[in-house]
Write a protein that holds these residues in place. Structure first.
Motif, mmCIF file in Angstrom:
data_model
loop_
_atom_site.group_PDB
_atom_site.id
_atom_site.type_symbol
_atom_site.label_atom_id
_atom_site.label_comp_id
_atom_site.label_asym_id
_atom_site.label_seq_id
_atom_site.Cartn_x
_atom_site.Cartn_y
_atom_site.Cartn_z
ATOM 1 N N TYR A 1 0.827 -1.199 0.000
ATOM 2 C CA TYR A 1 0.000 0.000 0.000
ATOM 3 C C TYR A 1 0.869 1.260 0.000
ATOM 4 O O TYR A 1 0.641 2.190 -0.784
ATOM 5 C CB TYR A 1 -0.931 -0.022 1.217
ATOM 6 C CG TYR A 1 -1.691 1.251 1.446
ATOM 7 C CD1 TYR A 1 -2.709 1.645 0.587
ATOM 8 C CD2 TYR A 1 -1.397 2.072 2.537
ATOM 9 C CE1 TYR A 1 -3.410 2.827 0.797
ATOM 10 C CE2 TYR A 1 -2.093 3.243 2.759
ATOM 11 C CZ TYR A 1 -3.093 3.621 1.886
ATOM 12 O OH TYR A 1 -3.779 4.790 2.099
ATOM 13 N N LEU A 2 1.897 1.283 0.853
ATOM 14 C CA LEU A 2 2.799 2.440 0.905
ATOM 15 C C LEU A 2 3.518 2.635 -0.423
ATOM 16 O O LEU A 2 3.767 3.765 -0.842
ATOM 17 C CB LEU A 2 3.815 2.277 2.030
ATOM 18 C CG LEU A 2 3.269 2.329 3.454
ATOM 19 C CD1 LEU A 2 4.385 2.097 4.460
ATOM 20 C CD2 LEU A 2 2.548 3.635 3.726
ATOM 21 N N ASP A 3 3.842 1.545 -1.074
ATOM 22 C CA ASP A 3 4.475 1.600 -2.397
ATOM 23 C C ASP A 3 3.506 2.198 -3.419
ATOM 24 O O ASP A 3 3.872 3.068 -4.211
ATOM 25 C CB ASP A 3 4.896 0.186 -2.803
ATOM 26 C CG ASP A 3 5.939 0.165 -3.895
ATOM 27 O OD1 ASP A 3 6.590 1.189 -4.154
ATOM 28 O OD2 ASP A 3 6.105 -0.912 -4.490
ATOM 29 N N GLN A 4 2.258 1.759 -3.377
ATOM 30 C CA GLN A 4 1.251 2.225 -4.338
ATOM 31 C C GLN A 4 0.918 3.701 -4.183
ATOM 32 O O GLN A 4 0.675 4.396 -5.170
ATOM 33 C CB GLN A 4 -0.029 1.399 -4.211
ATOM 34 C CG GLN A 4 0.127 -0.023 -4.684
ATOM 35 C CD GLN A 4 -1.070 -0.888 -4.337
ATOM 36 O OE1 GLN A 4 -1.973 -0.460 -3.615
ATOM 37 N NE2 GLN A 4 -1.081 -2.102 -4.846
ATOM 38 N N ILE A 5 0.905 4.208 -2.955
ATOM 39 C CA ILE A 5 0.548 5.620 -2.754
ATOM 40 C C ILE A 5 1.768 6.530 -2.790
ATOM 41 O O ILE A 5 1.646 7.734 -2.613
ATOM 42 C CB ILE A 5 -0.262 5.836 -1.452
ATOM 43 C CG1 ILE A 5 0.561 5.506 -0.205
ATOM 44 C CG2 ILE A 5 -1.564 5.058 -1.491
ATOM 45 C CD1 ILE A 5 -0.098 5.921 1.107
ATOM 46 N N GLY A 6 2.950 5.954 -3.011
ATOM 47 C CA GLY A 6 4.147 6.760 -3.192
ATOM 48 C C GLY A 6 4.898 7.144 -1.931
ATOM 49 O O GLY A 6 5.837 7.942 -1.995
ATOM 50 N N VAL A 7 4.492 6.617 -0.786
ATOM 51 C CA VAL A 7 5.242 6.898 0.444
ATOM 52 C C VAL A 7 6.605 6.219 0.353
ATOM 53 O O VAL A 7 7.620 6.796 0.719
ATOM 54 C CB VAL A 7 4.464 6.426 1.694
ATOM 55 C CG1 VAL A 7 5.334 6.491 2.938
ATOM 56 C CG2 VAL A 7 3.207 7.263 1.880
ATOM 57 N N LEU A 8 6.615 4.987 -0.142
ATOM 58 C CA LEU A 8 7.862 4.267 -0.364
ATOM 59 C C LEU A 8 8.115 4.140 -1.856
ATOM 60 O O LEU A 8 7.175 4.000 -2.636
ATOM 61 C CB LEU A 8 7.804 2.859 0.251
ATOM 62 C CG LEU A 8 7.685 2.769 1.767
ATOM 63 C CD1 LEU A 8 7.559 1.316 2.196
ATOM 64 C CD2 LEU A 8 8.847 3.445 2.463
ATOM 65 N N ASP A 9 9.372 4.198 -2.219
ATOM 66 C CA ASP A 9 9.767 3.864 -3.583
ATOM 67 C C ASP A 9 10.606 2.595 -3.507
ATOM 68 O O ASP A 9 10.746 2.000 -2.431
ATOM 69 C CB ASP A 9 10.521 5.021 -4.252
ATOM 70 C CG ASP A 9 11.781 5.436 -3.505
ATOM 71 O OD1 ASP A 9 12.279 4.665 -2.648
ATOM 72 O OD2 ASP A 9 12.284 6.534 -3.771
ATOM 73 N N PHE A 10 11.158 2.167 -4.625
ATOM 74 C CA PHE A 10 11.932 0.932 -4.642
ATOM 75 C C PHE A 10 13.026 0.941 -3.578
ATOM 76 O O PHE A 10 13.157 0.009 -2.788
ATOM 77 C CB PHE A 10 12.549 0.729 -6.039
ATOM 78 C CG PHE A 10 13.552 -0.394 -6.081
ATOM 79 C CD1 PHE A 10 13.122 -1.703 -6.187
ATOM 80 C CD2 PHE A 10 14.916 -0.140 -5.993
ATOM 81 C CE1 PHE A 10 14.036 -2.744 -6.216
ATOM 82 C CE2 PHE A 10 15.830 -1.176 -6.015
ATOM 83 C CZ PHE A 10 15.388 -2.485 -6.125
ATOM 84 N N THR A 11 13.800 2.006 -3.534
ATOM 85 C CA THR A 11 14.940 2.075 -2.621
ATOM 86 C C THR A 11 14.502 2.094 -1.170
ATOM 87 O O THR A 11 15.014 1.328 -0.352
ATOM 88 C CB THR A 11 15.795 3.314 -2.937
ATOM 89 O OG1 THR A 11 16.225 3.240 -4.291
ATOM 90 C CG2 THR A 11 17.006 3.392 -2.033
ATOM 91 N N THR A 12 13.550 2.946 -0.834
ATOM 92 C CA THR A 12 13.141 3.034 0.566
ATOM 93 C C THR A 12 12.427 1.768 1.019
ATOM 94 O O THR A 12 12.569 1.363 2.180
ATOM 95 C CB THR A 12 12.270 4.278 0.829
ATOM 96 O OG1 THR A 12 11.188 4.313 -0.101
ATOM 97 C CG2 THR A 12 13.100 5.550 0.726
#
Length: 157
Positions: free
Chosen positions: A91-102
């Motif tokens: 979910y965090l990946d989808q909403i842009g809070v996390l990216d690949f690196t983070t």
């Protein structure tokens, strides 16, 4: 060890107090707060390795964000992260809070924790600690802080 990380984050970083830089002074303070010396050393090493992740040589895979790839959790990661935690990371990946690196930094830090019990709330704090330590991710940090401290008004999905 996780309790020490939470103590440090809440008392220094999140409260914006001046961080004690001297390792011995910080160790003494944590000992006075009731933490065991061995756990203090583990927590400080965990934080040092988090800082080391900023160095592109430390974990070269963090610089190779594959386009259109889907992240599949390893068996070890599934053993540490329950289904709600895995879903929350996606979910965090989808909403842009996390990216690949983070996201990979969060997984790296989660897997190094030595706690037997690890919850979704613990994961949220690890995400916050990682984002705090990544330059240029202040907006993501603020968004994650909102997700951590604000009670949702209804469904997330």
């Amino acid at each position: 060890m996780f309790d020490i990380l939470m103590y440090l984050f809440e008392n220094y970083i999140h409260s914006e107090m001046e961080v004690v830089v001297d390792h011995d002074e910080l160790t003494d303070e944590l000992t006075r707060a009731g933490f065991a010396h061995q756990e203090i050393n583990k927590a400080l090493a965990w934080l040092e390795r988090l800082a080391d992740l900023q160095d592109s040589q430390a974990k070269p895979y963090l610089n190779k964000a594959p386009q259109g790839a889907v992240r599949v959790f390893t068996e070890a990661e599934k053993g540490r992260l329950d289904i709600p935690s895995q879903s929350f990371l996606m979910y965090l990946d989808q909403i842009g809070v996390l990216d690949f690196t983070t996201r990979e930094m969060v997984l790296d830090r989660v897997m190094e924790l030595d706690s037997k019990q690890f919850s979704l709330e613990d994961l949220k704090w690890v995400v916050l600690m990682v984002l705090f330590n990544v330059p240029g991710r202040e907006d993501a940090y603020s968004q994650m802080e909102g997700l951590l401290f604000e009670e949702p008004d209804g469904f997330l999905h």
